[in-house]
Design a protein around this motif. Sequence first.
Motif, PDB file in Angstrom:
ATOM      1  N   LEU A   1      29.346  57.554  41.445  1.00 27.82           N
ATOM      2  CA  LEU A   1      30.218  56.981  42.466  1.00 27.82           C
ATOM      3  C   LEU A   1      31.442  56.313  41.837  1.00 27.82           C
ATOM      4  O   LEU A   1      31.314  55.500  40.910  1.00 27.82           O
ATOM      5  CB  LEU A   1      29.430  55.947  43.275  1.00 27.82           C
ATOM      6  N   THR A   2      32.617  56.632  42.326  1.00 26.28           N
ATOM      7  CA  THR A   2      33.810  55.856  42.008  1.00 26.28           C
ATOM      8  C   THR A   2      33.699  54.550  42.782  1.00 26.28           C
ATOM      9  O   THR A   2      33.532  54.563  44.011  1.00 26.28           O
ATOM     10  CB  THR A   2      35.086  56.611  42.419  1.00 26.28           C
ATOM     11  N   CYS A   3      33.742  53.418  42.088  1.00 20.93           N
ATOM     12  CA  CYS A   3      33.398  52.169  42.768  1.00 20.93           C
ATOM     13  C   CYS A   3      34.123  50.976  42.156  1.00 20.93           C
ATOM     14  O   CYS A   3      34.707  51.066  41.071  1.00 20.93           O
ATOM     15  CB  CYS A   3      31.890  51.940  42.719  1.00 20.93           C
ATOM     16  N   PHE A   4      34.055  49.873  42.874  1.00 18.53           N
ATOM     17  CA  PHE A   4      34.654  48.616  42.432  1.00 18.53           C
ATOM     18  C   PHE A   4      33.546  47.681  41.973  1.00 18.53           C
ATOM     19  O   PHE A   4      32.547  47.494  42.670  1.00 18.53           O
ATOM     20  CB  PHE A   4      35.465  47.990  43.561  1.00 18.53           C
ATOM     21  N   ARG A   5      33.742  47.064  40.822  1.00 15.76           N
ATOM     22  CA  ARG A   5      32.708  46.242  40.185  1.00 15.76           C
ATOM     23  C   ARG A   5      33.280  44.867  39.834  1.00 15.76           C
ATOM     24  O   ARG A   5      34.466  44.725  39.563  1.00 15.76           O
ATOM     25  CB  ARG A   5      32.210  46.938  38.920  1.00 15.76           C
ATOM     26  N   LEU A   6      32.408  43.862  39.825  1.00 16.86           N
ATOM     27  CA  LEU A   6      32.788  42.532  39.381  1.00 16.86           C
ATOM     28  C   LEU A   6      31.589  41.885  38.708  1.00 16.86           C
ATOM     29  O   LEU A   6      30.448  42.339  38.882  1.00 16.86           O
ATOM     30  CB  LEU A   6      33.234  41.661  40.555  1.00 16.86           C
ATOM     31  N   SER A   7      31.831  40.828  37.946  1.00 18.42           N
ATOM     32  CA  SER A   7      30.746  40.078  37.326  1.00 18.42           C
ATOM     33  C   SER A   7      30.229  39.059  38.330  1.00 18.42           C
ATOM     34  O   SER A   7      30.885  38.052  38.612  1.00 18.42           O
ATOM     35  CB  SER A   7      31.234  39.355  36.062  1.00 18.42           C
ATOM     36  N   ALA A  52      39.905  27.114  42.764  1.00 15.91           N
ATOM     37  CA  ALA A  52      39.748  26.788  44.182  1.00 15.91           C
ATOM     38  C   ALA A  52      40.663  27.714  44.975  1.00 15.91           C
ATOM     39  O   ALA A  52      41.766  28.041  44.537  1.00 15.91           O
ATOM     40  CB  ALA A  52      40.098  25.331  44.454  1.00 15.91           C
ATOM     41  N   ASN A  53      40.180  28.153  46.134  1.00 18.56           N
ATOM     42  CA  ASN A  53      40.966  29.059  46.978  1.00 18.56           C
ATOM     43  C   ASN A  53      41.430  30.271  46.164  1.00 18.56           C
ATOM     44  O   ASN A  53      42.613  30.598  46.112  1.00 18.56           O
ATOM     45  CB  ASN A  53      42.161  28.348  47.591  1.00 18.56           C
ATOM     46  N   ARG A  54      40.453  30.913  45.558  1.00 19.92           N
ATOM     47  CA  ARG A  54      40.748  32.024  44.640  1.00 19.92           C
ATOM     48  C   ARG A  54      40.182  33.329  45.156  1.00 19.92           C
ATOM     49  O   ARG A  54      39.047  33.378  45.635  1.00 19.92           O
ATOM     50  CB  ARG A  54      40.162  31.717  43.263  1.00 19.92           C
ATOM     51  N   VAL A  55      40.987  34.378  45.054  1.00 20.33           N
ATOM     52  CA  VAL A  55      40.528  35.731  45.372  1.00 20.33           C
ATOM     53  C   VAL A  55      40.028  36.366  44.086  1.00 20.33           C
ATOM     54  O   VAL A  55      40.768  36.456  43.106  1.00 20.33           O
ATOM     55  CB  VAL A  55      41.671  36.565  45.993  1.00 20.33           C
ATOM     56  N   TRP A  56      38.776  36.781  44.084  1.00 23.30           N
ATOM     57  CA  TRP A  56      38.111  37.264  42.879  1.00 23.30           C
ATOM     58  C   TRP A  56      38.314  38.777  42.751  1.00 23.30           C
ATOM     59  O   TRP A  56      37.841  39.545  43.579  1.00 23.30           O
ATOM     60  CB  TRP A  56      36.622  36.946  42.955  1.00 23.30           C
ATOM     61  N   GLN A  57      39.017  39.190  41.716  1.00 28.67           N
ATOM     62  CA  GLN A  57      39.372  40.596  41.574  1.00 28.67           C
ATOM     63  C   GLN A  57      38.176  41.455  41.187  1.00 28.67           C
ATOM     64  O   GLN A  57      37.237  40.996  40.541  1.00 28.67           O
ATOM     65  CB  GLN A  57      40.478  40.760  40.538  1.00 28.67           C
ATOM     66  N   MET A  58      38.255  42.723  41.601  1.00 25.11           N
ATOM     67  CA  MET A  58      37.228  43.703  41.270  1.00 25.11           C
ATOM     68  C   MET A  58      37.855  44.827  40.445  1.00 25.11           C
ATOM     69  O   MET A  58      39.022  45.180  40.639  1.00 25.11           O
ATOM     70  CB  MET A  58      36.593  44.268  42.544  1.00 25.11           C
ATOM     71  N   GLU A  59      37.065  45.355  39.551  1.00 23.84           N
ATOM     72  CA  GLU A  59      37.534  46.402  38.627  1.00 23.84           C
ATOM     73  C   GLU A  59      37.125  47.779  39.146  1.00 23.84           C
ATOM     74  O   GLU A  59      35.976  47.991  39.548  1.00 23.84           O
ATOM     75  CB  GLU A  59      36.917  46.172  37.251  1.00 23.84           C
ATOM     76  N   LEU A  60      38.065  48.722  39.141  1.00 22.24           N
ATOM     77  CA  LEU A  60      37.759  50.094  39.547  1.00 22.24           C
ATOM     78  C   LEU A  60      37.046  50.824  38.414  1.00 22.24           C
ATOM     79  O   LEU A  60      37.535  50.863  37.287  1.00 22.24           O
ATOM     80  CB  LEU A  60      39.029  50.843  39.922  1.00 22.24           C
ATOM     81  N   VAL A  61      35.885  51.364  38.726  1.00 19.41           N
ATOM     82  CA  VAL A  61      35.108  52.146  37.766  1.00 19.41           C
ATOM     83  C   VAL A  61      35.220  53.622  38.153  1.00 19.41           C
ATOM     84  O   VAL A  61      34.817  54.015  39.239  1.00 19.41           O
ATOM     85  CB  VAL A  61      33.632  51.715  37.757  1.00 19.41           C
TER      86      VAL A  61
END
Length: 345
Positions: free
Chosen positions: A290-296, A324-333
């Motif tokens: 699957l092409t997907c978005f990943r985060l820790s 605070a008030n942060r958008v947590w980025q996701m990595e494209l795999v």
Amino acid sequence: MKGIRRLAQHLDISIGTVSRALNGKPDVNEETRRRVLQAAAELGYVPNQSGRSLRQGTTNIIGFMMQTGTEITGQGDIFFMSVFDGVQAVFARHKLDLVALLCSSEEDPSDYLRRVVARGFADGLILSATQRDDPRIEFLAERNIPFVTLGRSLTDAGQPWLDLDFEGMAQASIDRLVARGHRRIAITRPHDDINLGYIFVDRCRRALAAHGLALDEDLIFRSTPNEAGGYQIARDLLALDEPPTAIVLINETIAIGFYQALSEAGVKPGRDIAVIGRYSPHAHFLSPPLTCFRLSLRDLGIALAETLLSAMPAFKDHYPQAPANRVWQMELVEGESDPFRAPRR
């Protein structure tokens, strides 16, 4: 040896002096403090936390509120257990304990939260599954209870929040699929009023418009966050007179069911339809990958805990730079489920 009285007897000093030394009071000289701390470590002294909590007006417990019907389903436990690991790693530094507060799908979340607060159960709270309009936020803010939300809401009391970058996922997915020739693109959203669904759909709509395309309302599929939800989406998608050539799955738990239904119909991801989703440990076993978005998730948990503690007077000096008030980025795999060129229909 656990009692403070026996520790005082061992050192031949008063119980009051031992207590003040253990609690870091300034009226104890450094040599006495050193002797007390050393003896406590050697003799295995364990403070009576319930008594200390009563004296200090604290519980040393942080509650993480979850809704069982929407979050602990399918692989949702994997998501939250990984987040919990990061949260507790921070709390352990301060002898705090994390407790999951499980609100039944049959109970109103606001009623459940009021009951928890009335019992004085926790010193602070982490709220998840934030709704479009979420009365829990105003309730906690009015009572000056420290809290942080995992997710945004139109209800904004100035509280700290962290949220996954669903806008970034939407934008990158649409741009990628359009560049590969797709024009009829489907998306998914949660079945309930959780705010992330509105955020995701809105950005998908705007991303398509930037390419001169419109989001077909018939191609917005709602589902429960589990394999069964993904299975039903695929069945509904395939029943359309003109099925889409691509789809973006917002939830990490639905890809397995989606793949299963496609397989039963003789439709192959990456050949007959492009699929982009969210990462889960089970994604390794999907074919094609699957092409997907990943985060820790653990790092997300650490950030949640530090953000909450930065809003609590007893700990804020420890975390002056907490997000605070942060958008947590996701990595494209990169996977093989979204072909370079759209299949011709």
